[in-house]
Design a protein around this motif. Structure first.
Motif, mmCIF file in Angstrom:
data_model
loop_
_atom_site.group_PDB
_atom_site.id
_atom_site.type_symbol
_atom_site.label_atom_id
_atom_site.label_comp_id
_atom_site.label_asym_id
_atom_site.label_seq_id
_atom_site.Cartn_x
_atom_site.Cartn_y
_atom_site.Cartn_z
ATOM 1 N N GLN A 55 -21.288 8.781 41.347
ATOM 2 C CA GLN A 55 -21.005 8.186 40.044
ATOM 3 C C GLN A 55 -20.922 9.284 38.991
ATOM 4 N N GLU A 56 -19.878 9.237 38.183
ATOM 5 C CA GLU A 56 -19.606 10.341 37.257
ATOM 6 C C GLU A 56 -20.526 10.347 36.047
ATOM 7 N N SER A 57 -20.890 9.188 35.539
ATOM 8 C CA SER A 57 -21.636 9.129 34.289
ATOM 9 C C SER A 57 -22.693 8.033 34.319
ATOM 10 N N SER A 58 -23.736 8.252 33.540
ATOM 11 C CA SER A 58 -24.796 7.240 33.418
ATOM 12 C C SER A 58 -24.566 6.315 32.227
ATOM 13 N N HIS A 59 -23.468 6.526 31.505
ATOM 14 C CA HIS A 59 -23.241 5.766 30.279
ATOM 15 C C HIS A 59 -22.894 4.301 30.539
ATOM 16 N N HIS A 60 -22.432 4.004 31.732
ATOM 17 C CA HIS A 60 -22.040 2.631 32.039
ATOM 18 C C HIS A 60 -22.841 2.130 33.238
ATOM 19 N N ASP A 61 -23.140 0.853 33.248
ATOM 20 C CA ASP A 61 -23.862 0.231 34.355
ATOM 21 C C ASP A 61 -22.863 -0.094 35.461
ATOM 22 N N LEU A 62 -22.844 0.766 36.483
ATOM 23 C CA LEU A 62 -21.877 0.613 37.572
ATOM 24 C C LEU A 62 -22.553 0.276 38.889
ATOM 25 N N ASP A 63 -23.795 -0.195 38.840
ATOM 26 C CA ASP A 63 -24.520 -0.495 40.070
ATOM 27 C C ASP A 63 -23.742 -1.451 40.971
ATOM 28 N N ARG A 64 -23.207 -2.515 40.395
ATOM 29 C CA ARG A 64 -22.509 -3.503 41.227
ATOM 30 C C ARG A 64 -21.238 -2.908 41.819
ATOM 31 N N VAL A 65 -20.536 -2.106 41.048
ATOM 32 C CA VAL A 65 -19.291 -1.486 41.531
ATOM 33 C C VAL A 65 -19.561 -0.596 42.728
ATOM 34 N N PHE A 66 -20.657 0.158 42.675
ATOM 35 C CA PHE A 66 -20.942 1.104 43.744
ATOM 36 C C PHE A 66 -21.714 0.466 44.901
ATOM 37 N N LYS A 67 -22.602 -0.464 44.602
ATOM 38 C CA LYS A 67 -23.483 -0.982 45.647
ATOM 39 C C LYS A 67 -22.854 -2.097 46.477
ATOM 40 N N GLU A 68 -21.895 -2.814 45.927
ATOM 41 C CA GLU A 68 -21.244 -3.874 46.690
ATOM 42 C C GLU A 68 -20.170 -3.267 47.594
ATOM 43 N N ARG A 69 -20.236 -3.555 48.862
ATOM 44 C CA ARG A 69 -19.328 -2.929 49.833
ATOM 45 C C ARG A 69 -17.866 -3.187 49.459
ATOM 46 N N ASN A 70 -17.086 -2.100 49.427
ATOM 47 C CA ASN A 70 -15.644 -2.104 49.149
ATOM 48 C C ASN A 70 -15.287 -2.486 47.711
ATOM 49 N N LYS A 71 -16.286 -2.669 46.869
ATOM 50 C CA LYS A 71 -15.995 -2.999 45.471
ATOM 51 C C LYS A 71 -15.334 -1.824 44.759
ATOM 52 N N LEU A 72 -15.800 -0.616 45.035
ATOM 53 C CA LEU A 72 -15.266 0.567 44.376
ATOM 54 C C LEU A 72 -13.780 0.748 44.657
ATOM 55 N N VAL A 73 -13.330 0.403 45.864
ATOM 56 C CA VAL A 73 -11.933 0.642 46.240
ATOM 57 C C VAL A 73 -11.070 -0.612 46.082
ATOM 58 N N SER A 74 -11.615 -1.657 45.516
ATOM 59 C CA SER A 74 -10.853 -2.901 45.399
ATOM 60 C C SER A 74 -9.877 -2.898 44.223
ATOM 61 N N VAL A 75 -10.079 -1.975 43.296
ATOM 62 C CA VAL A 75 -9.184 -1.922 42.133
ATOM 63 C C VAL A 75 -7.852 -1.294 42.521
ATOM 64 N N ASP A 76 -6.786 -1.746 41.898
ATOM 65 C CA ASP A 76 -5.450 -1.189 42.155
ATOM 66 C C ASP A 76 -5.175 -0.096 41.132
ATOM 67 N N ASP A 77 -5.992 0.958 41.196
ATOM 68 C CA ASP A 77 -5.912 2.010 40.187
ATOM 69 C C ASP A 77 -6.673 3.233 40.688
ATOM 70 N N SER A 78 -6.596 4.306 39.912
ATOM 71 C CA SER A 78 -7.334 5.514 40.257
ATOM 72 C C SER A 78 -8.820 5.344 39.934
ATOM 73 N N ILE A 79 -9.677 5.899 40.794
ATOM 74 C CA ILE A 79 -11.117 5.891 40.530
ATOM 75 C C ILE A 79 -11.606 7.289 40.147
ATOM 76 N N ASP A 80 -10.680 8.157 39.771
ATOM 77 C CA ASP A 80 -11.031 9.536 39.409
ATOM 78 C C ASP A 80 -12.038 9.598 38.269
ATOM 79 N N GLU A 81 -11.884 8.724 37.271
ATOM 80 C CA GLU A 81 -12.766 8.775 36.114
ATOM 81 C C GLU A 81 -14.154 8.212 36.410
ATOM 82 N N LEU A 82 -14.277 7.473 37.479
ATOM 83 C CA LEU A 82 -15.572 6.889 37.832
ATOM 84 C C LEU A 82 -16.393 7.791 38.741
ATOM 85 N N CYS A 83 -15.717 8.672 39.482
ATOM 86 C CA CYS A 83 -16.380 9.395 40.578
ATOM 87 C C CYS A 83 -16.210 10.902 40.489
ATOM 88 N N ASN A 84 -17.196 11.594 41.022
ATOM 89 C CA ASN A 84 -17.104 13.025 41.296
ATOM 90 C C ASN A 84 -17.000 13.228 42.795
#
Length: 234
Positions: A55-84
């Motif tokens: 996870q790139e930043s602590s400024h946003h609550d992204l627990d559900r996005v990262f902890k739910e299986r396949n949630k992170l890759v379900s968006v039809d967009d780049s995840i570059d800004e969310l991840c390192n």
């Protein structure tokens, strides 16, 4: 389908776009930074890799996005800004032991190096790294006044004995520390350590780090949560 840009470990293409098909939460550091292993295919060579993304930043609550299986890759967009991009998952990840939570980064890095050496059966190198972990973790425990003499300060084994005897380390860990005197010193001089010796030093290192860093931070976090709950009631 989500995409992520990174250098490809298979064809070595620089900043190649990867199509991300699956994501699985594998842990958290610092109380907020989630980690996912992501199955991704490079568009340059059409070969898959498993990428470790944090996870790139602590400024946003992204627990559900990262902890739910396949949630992170379900968006039809780049995840570059969310991840390192951390690294590519390899065979070492199947066997490497990670340090406990909330360990300072410089100590965490040394512990991980020791674990990687242990995974490839480099017993003496592994023990040396775990000893360095202990060395870094215990130097700061010495008091500025009424401390031990210079010889004790320089020697890890003598320093540990002094810290135990003077109540600066939990006494119930003292039996585990025997490996430093019996095994670590010998291995440092003549390369005589075996697997059991290295694993003994690993176990002591892990437990000491847990008591010094993890347990106090967990208690601190629990107290903060308690205070927040009380504030909400007022």
């Amino acid at each position: 389908m989500a995409t992520f840009v990174s250098d490809c470990p298979r064809c070595f293409a620089k900043r190649s776009t990867h199509d991300c098909y699956a994501s699985v939460w594998v842990g958290m550091k610092h109380g907020w930074q989630n980690y996912n292993e992501v199955f991704a295919v490079c568009r340059s060579c059409n070969k898959p890799s498993i990428l470790l993304l944090s996870q790139e930043s602590s400024h946003h609550d992204l627990d559900r996005v990262f902890k739910e299986r396949n949630k992170l890759v379900s968006v039809d967009d780049s995840i570059d800004e969310l991840c390192n991009f951390e690294r590519v998952v390899s065979r070492l990840d199947f066997e490497v032991d990670y340090p406990p939570e909330f360990v300072p980064p410089e100590i965490e890095a040394v512990f991980l190096e020791g674990s990687k050496c242990l995974a490839v059966q480099c017993w003496n190198a592994s023990a040396a790294m775990y000893r360095l972990t202990l060395d870094l973790a215990t130097k700061g425990l010495l008091p500025e006044e009424n401390g031990p003499n210079a010889k004790v300060q320089r020697s890890l084994g003598l320093r540990l004995n002094w810290l135990f005897e003077n109540g600066h380390l939990p006494s119930d860990l003292k039996n585990l520390a025997v490996c430093i005197q019996q095994d670590g010193n010998d291995g440092a001089h003549d390369g005589a350590l075996g697997q059991e010796d290295a694993e003994d030093i690993r176990d002591f290192s892990y437990e000491l780090l847990r008591r010094l860093y993890t347990d106090p931070k967990r208690i601190e976090n629990a107290e903060l949560r308690r205070a927040e709950r009380r504030e909400k009631k007022t």
